[in-house]
Design a protein around this motif. Structure first.
Motif, mmCIF file in Angstrom:
data_model
loop_
_atom_site.group_PDB
_atom_site.id
_atom_site.type_symbol
_atom_site.label_atom_id
_atom_site.label_comp_id
_atom_site.label_asym_id
_atom_site.label_seq_id
_atom_site.Cartn_x
_atom_site.Cartn_y
_atom_site.Cartn_z
ATOM 1 N N UNK A 112 14.464 20.755 -26.701
ATOM 2 C CA UNK A 112 14.703 19.566 -27.520
ATOM 3 C C UNK A 112 16.045 18.957 -27.152
ATOM 4 N N UNK A 113 16.004 17.819 -26.463
ATOM 5 C CA UNK A 113 17.227 17.130 -26.062
ATOM 6 C C UNK A 113 17.374 15.773 -26.736
ATOM 7 N N UNK A 114 16.559 15.490 -27.757
ATOM 8 C CA UNK A 114 16.570 14.150 -28.343
ATOM 9 C C UNK A 114 16.669 14.092 -29.867
ATOM 10 N N UNK A 115 16.232 15.106 -30.581
ATOM 11 C CA UNK A 115 16.134 14.991 -32.035
ATOM 12 C C UNK A 115 17.456 14.589 -32.668
ATOM 13 N N UNK A 116 17.402 13.537 -33.486
ATOM 14 C CA UNK A 116 18.548 13.023 -34.239
ATOM 15 C C UNK A 116 19.705 12.588 -33.349
ATOM 16 N N UNK A 117 19.404 12.110 -32.153
ATOM 17 C CA UNK A 117 20.462 11.625 -31.261
ATOM 18 C C UNK A 117 20.547 10.103 -31.237
ATOM 19 N N UNK A 118 19.484 9.409 -31.638
ATOM 20 C CA UNK A 118 19.445 7.952 -31.559
ATOM 21 C C UNK A 118 19.790 7.355 -32.921
ATOM 22 N N UNK A 119 20.747 6.425 -32.998
ATOM 23 C CA UNK A 119 21.084 5.797 -34.285
ATOM 24 C C UNK A 119 19.879 5.084 -34.895
ATOM 25 N N UNK A 120 19.775 5.122 -36.227
ATOM 26 C CA UNK A 120 18.624 4.542 -36.906
ATOM 27 C C UNK A 120 18.555 3.017 -36.786
ATOM 28 N N UNK A 121 19.703 2.369 -36.553
ATOM 29 C CA UNK A 121 19.721 0.907 -36.547
ATOM 30 C C UNK A 121 19.609 0.322 -35.144
ATOM 31 N N UNK A 122 19.096 1.090 -34.193
ATOM 32 C CA UNK A 122 18.964 0.611 -32.823
ATOM 33 C C UNK A 122 17.795 -0.372 -32.711
ATOM 34 N N UNK A 123 18.038 -1.488 -32.060
ATOM 35 C CA UNK A 123 16.983 -2.473 -31.803
ATOM 36 C C UNK A 123 16.276 -2.208 -30.484
ATOM 37 N N UNK A 124 17.037 -1.807 -29.459
ATOM 38 C CA UNK A 124 16.477 -1.549 -28.138
ATOM 39 C C UNK A 124 16.933 -0.166 -27.679
ATOM 40 N N UNK A 125 15.975 0.703 -27.425
ATOM 41 C CA UNK A 125 16.249 2.045 -26.914
ATOM 42 C C UNK A 125 15.961 2.050 -25.419
ATOM 43 N N UNK A 126 16.883 2.613 -24.640
ATOM 44 C CA UNK A 126 16.730 2.707 -23.192
ATOM 45 C C UNK A 126 16.824 4.174 -22.804
ATOM 46 N N UNK A 127 15.781 4.697 -22.200
ATOM 47 C CA UNK A 127 15.802 6.054 -21.670
ATOM 48 C C UNK A 127 15.217 6.008 -20.259
ATOM 49 N N UNK A 128 15.456 7.064 -19.483
ATOM 50 C CA UNK A 128 14.812 7.100 -18.173
ATOM 51 C C UNK A 128 13.421 7.721 -18.282
ATOM 52 N N UNK A 129 13.287 8.746 -19.072
ATOM 53 C CA UNK A 129 11.977 9.371 -19.254
ATOM 54 C C UNK A 129 11.137 8.594 -20.263
ATOM 55 N N UNK A 130 9.827 8.548 -20.072
ATOM 56 C CA UNK A 130 8.965 8.004 -21.129
ATOM 57 C C UNK A 130 8.879 8.978 -22.308
ATOM 58 N N UNK A 131 8.400 8.467 -23.419
ATOM 59 C CA UNK A 131 7.969 9.337 -24.510
ATOM 60 C C UNK A 131 6.634 9.963 -24.126
#
Length: 335
Positions: A192-211
């Motif tokens: 698990x490298x993602x849980x609770x790492x992204x702010x809740x008020x983000x409009x645009x999320x950018x990652x290299x890996x897909x979900x």
């Protein structure tokens, strides 16, 4: 999803054959086809402002360049380079900087070796010790930036008045492990490298890996990250931009409803082969749920004119498969 007539290789990055999928996972194919058929009939979420903000999405340029359409924000979702050297990165940054977009944002991909201190050790000494000049390109590495996009409208008296919209972007480069120590930002698959790492008020999320299960070759094994999928569901940004899986370049919408949940649950079930797969009662149940919610949601969208907010998911890879050449369509999204 792309298919080939036969399995081109054992590489998980190659598309599967239709026959191979039907012989190995017939119900998974039915779930996949049903989910995407009904999703294709639904209404794409409308932009939240008038005029909308135009976001130009690219990824996986691997040292190459392609004509990029104009827009308000240009996003590069990683793999700017092949070898990840300092000179390769600077050349791609200089190219992005030369483009006319008001805002330019980039993250790293696994091929951008220099940007991860761990993989940087595999580079030649002159690349390990140099510095990059990002110029007007905003680089995000487990960080966020808020951008103001101004617009001008004419009032009733003919005079223009200026206003703008603020958008928060968050970028994260980490990917499930897929190569040797020269590859950047890798973590062991299943961790698990993602849980609770992204702010809740983000409009645009950018990652290299897909979900996981979204534009990541889901009928192979799904190259995306299951924890990222949960995080995107939790945050529900207006737009999620990624790359990495070249052959899945494209766009779809995640509506975060019961039909999508049934789809992801079904795709997560183990592959049992032809006979055992057809006897998988749980998979039949999930297929029925995907079909039921698909019909219901299309009626809601198209007949009752209901509006359901969702996340526009864009695999922005420009590399055409694994050919070493660019040529995929540049994805432009109005939000």
């Amino acid at each position: 999803m792309p298919f080939s007539l036969v399995y081109a290789s054992d590489s998980p990055f190659e598309p599967p054959s239709i026959l191979g999928v039907l012989l190995r996972t017939p119900l998974r194919f039915a779930v996949y086809a049903t989910y995407h058929f009904f999703n294709s009939l639904r209404v794409t979420p409308a932009p939240l402002s008038t005029p909308p903000v135009r976001v130009v999405c690219v990824s996986d340029t691997h040292n190459l360049k392609q004509r990029i359409p104009d827009g308000d924000i240009l996003i590069h979702a990683g793999d700017l380079t092949n070898g990840g050297s300092l000179s390769e990165l600077q050349a791609q940054i200089d190219w992005l900087n030369s483009l006319p977009h008001q805002h330019k944002v980039a993250i790293a991909g696994n091929h951008d070796t220099y940007l991860d201190p761990r993989s940087r050790r595999t580079l030649a000494e002159e690349d390990r010790n140099g510095k990059l000049d990002w110029k007007d390109v905003q680089y995000l590495q487990h960080s966020s930036v808020t951008l103001r996009v101004p617009s001008t409208k004419a009032g009733s008296n003919g005079n223009g008045h200026s206003h703008g919209r603020r958008l928060k972007l968050y970028g994260a480069p980490q990917i499930p492990e897929c190569g040797g120590p020269e590859h950047a930002f890798q973590y062991q698959r299943g961790r698990d490298a993602f849980t609770d790492t992204v702010p809740r008020d983000v409009d645009i999320l950018i990652t290299h890996t897909p979900a996981k299960w979204h534009l990541d070759l889901p009928l192979r094994s799904g190259l995306g990250c299951e924890y990222l999928a949960r995080e995107v569901r939790r945050v529900r940004p207006a737009l999620h931009v990624f790359g990495h899986v070249h052959v899945e370049a494209g766009k779809e919408v995640a509506f975060w409803d019961a039909g999508q949940k049934a789809y992801e649950t079904a795709m997560s079930r183990p592959v049992r082969g032809l006979i055992r797969g057809l006897l998988d009662v749980g998979m039949w149940i999930q297929l029925a749920l995907v079909a039921f919610w698909g019909v219901r949601n299309v009626i809601w969208d198209r007949v009752w004119c209901g509006e359901t907010r969702g996340t526009i998911m864009v695999n922005a890879g420009l590399m055409r498969g694994n050919t070493g050449r660019l040529g995929n369509k540049v994805r432009v999204v109005d939000i």
